[in-house]
Scaffold this motif. Structure first.
Motif, PDB file in Angstrom:
ATOM      1  N   GLU A  32     -17.092   6.339  66.528  1.00 45.98           N
ATOM      2  CA  GLU A  32     -17.123   4.890  66.318  1.00 45.98           C
ATOM      3  C   GLU A  32     -17.363   4.598  64.843  1.00 45.98           C
ATOM      4  O   GLU A  32     -18.291   5.130  64.231  1.00 45.98           O
ATOM      5  N   VAL A  79     -25.739  -4.433  64.532  1.00 51.32           N
ATOM      6  CA  VAL A  79     -25.312  -3.041  64.665  1.00 51.32           C
ATOM      7  C   VAL A  79     -26.509  -2.103  64.603  1.00 51.32           C
ATOM      8  O   VAL A  79     -26.901  -1.521  65.609  1.00 51.32           O
ATOM      9  N   PHE A 100     -20.227   3.231  58.550  1.00 49.11           N
ATOM     10  CA  PHE A 100     -19.719   1.921  58.168  1.00 49.11           C
ATOM     11  C   PHE A 100     -18.660   2.102  57.093  1.00 49.11           C
ATOM     12  O   PHE A 100     -18.882   2.800  56.105  1.00 49.11           O
ATOM     13  N   ARG A 102     -28.765  -0.335  67.824  1.00 52.49           N
ATOM     14  CA  ARG A 102     -28.520   1.068  68.160  1.00 52.49           C
ATOM     15  C   ARG A 102     -29.737   1.943  67.952  1.00 52.49           C
ATOM     16  O   ARG A 102     -29.953   2.897  68.701  1.00 52.49           O
ATOM     17  N   GLU A 132     -24.490  -8.780  59.730  1.00 55.28           N
ATOM     18  CA  GLU A 132     -23.832  -8.111  60.855  1.00 55.28           C
ATOM     19  C   GLU A 132     -24.313  -6.670  60.974  1.00 55.28           C
ATOM     20  O   GLU A 132     -24.623  -6.185  62.060  1.00 55.28           O
ATOM     21  N   VAL A 133     -24.379  -6.000  59.845  1.00 57.75           N
ATOM     22  CA  VAL A 133     -24.812  -4.598  59.843  1.00 57.75           C
ATOM     23  C   VAL A 133     -26.237  -4.466  60.355  1.00 57.75           C
ATOM     24  O   VAL A 133     -26.524  -3.664  61.244  1.00 57.75           O
ATOM     25  N   PHE A 184     -17.644   1.309  62.137  1.00 52.35           N
ATOM     26  CA  PHE A 184     -17.768  -0.138  61.981  1.00 52.35           C
ATOM     27  C   PHE A 184     -17.128  -0.533  60.647  1.00 52.35           C
ATOM     28  O   PHE A 184     -17.574  -0.085  59.591  1.00 52.35           O
TER      29      PHE A 184
END
Length: 336
Positions: free
Chosen positions: A301, A326, A252, A330, A321-322, A303
């Motif tokens: 990837e 996300v 992140f 995952r 959001e995290v 974020f």
């Protein structure tokens, strides 16, 4: 189990039995890592999440911040030979003569003297060193709250905690619990000074993800690394970190201090002539994001979230959001 101390309804599950999510919190010094950690803890546990001993330490640091900020200010008055009024000159001389004393405290006499100094017309003409004070110590906030700090029994509030300036050394854990997902979060805050970077592995090793914090407003600020701005150094460190942990961790990137970036968008082109976005904030964020992503030599990837650690609503949205969209999609909590 009582939930009064944590503010979290965990039913019959004790905090020790909750699944734990460990996140490394890294970035160069001054990137706002520690402020982000405190903001997230405040969001989920409030001031109750900080014990009396912690609040007492924050109070001491705030008073120290005031002392150091005014040492810088008054030293500038002396060095630049600013012709302040005689009574202000006397105050500056007396204060600096005692600047090494460890028993500094804020009383009403100090506050009144400071107010007179700051209102001195001669001093108001020298505003070019105010940026340094604001960046290092949140100077304006300290000045606005001097009267409150002079009260004998004052206790730090949430705003105070977020504006305390303290240097992180080693790895400092910040722990809080969340309702959804029901989990115990452990943020491993690693020191960001040049000498501290080699210690980051202590935070990264047990973590399955890391938040890399970057001060996006420091694109034109000199760093402790020779001939490089703070942002350039941050990009290089980020690139090395991603390449080293390219397969094993979720990444992140927090583009932090967007509030300060908005105040100097017109200067971005001076540092990066290839930037064509003018004063468009979204264009600036996209440009800076691309600088970080292009520095990474492996396909990975990342974020990315524009953040302001002082903005409760921004950080609440980012963390939501995290955590929900996300991390929890995952990996299950147990995998952390």
């Amino acid at each position: 189990v009582s939930t009064q101390s944590t503010g979290v309804n965990m039913g019959c599950v004790s905090p020790k039995e909750l699944p734990e999510i460990q996140i490394a919190l890294v970035g160069l010094g001054g990137s706002g890592k520690t402020t982000i950690a405190k903001q997230l803890k405040l969001l989920h546990e409030g001031l109750a999440g900080f014990g009396e001993a912690e609040l007492a330490i924050f109070k001491e640091i705030l008073v120290y911040n005031v002392q150091q900020a005014f040492i810088i200010l008054m030293s500038q008055v002396k060095q630049r030979e600013i012709e302040v009024e005689p009574y202000n000159r006397s105050f500056v001389d007396i204060f600096l003569s005692k600047s090494n004393e460890k028993d500094f405290f804020i009383d009403l006499e100090f506050v009144l003297s400071v107010r007179k100094l700051l209102n001195d017309l001669a001093l108001k003409n020298f505003t070019n060193f105010g940026t340094e004070l604001e960046t290092q110590y949140n100077f304006e906030y300290l000045v606005q709250n001097l009267e409150r700090f002079s009260e004998p029994d004052w206790t730090p509030n949430e705003s105070d905690l977020l504006r305390v300036r303290q240097r992180t050394s080693g790895v400092t854990p910040t722990v809080f619990t969340t309702k959804s997902p029901k989990a115990r979060w452990k943020l491993l805050d690693a020191g960001g000074q040049r000498s501290e970077i080699r210690k980051w592995e202590r935070a990264l090793a047990p973590a399955r993800a890391f938040f890399f914090c970057a001060s996006v407003n420091e694109f034109d600020i000199e760093s402790e690394f020779p001939s490089k701005t703070s942002l350039q150094c941050s990009i290089e460190v980020f690139s090395l970190l991603v390449q080293k942990h390219s397969e094993e961790k979720i990444i992140f990137l927090f583009l932090n201090k967007i509030d300060l970036l908005k105040e100097k968008l017109d200067k971005l082109k001076d540092t990066f002539p290839e930037y064509k976005g003018g004063n468009d904030f979204d264009a600036a964020i996209q440009f800076i994001s691309d600088l970080y992503l292009k520095s990474v030599k492996v396909r990975r990837e990342v974020f990315i979230f524009p953040t302001c650690a002082l903005d409760r609503f921004n950080m609440k949205s980012v963390f939501g959001e995290v955590s929900r969209h996300v991390i929890m999609k995952r990996l299950s909590v147990s995998q952390f």
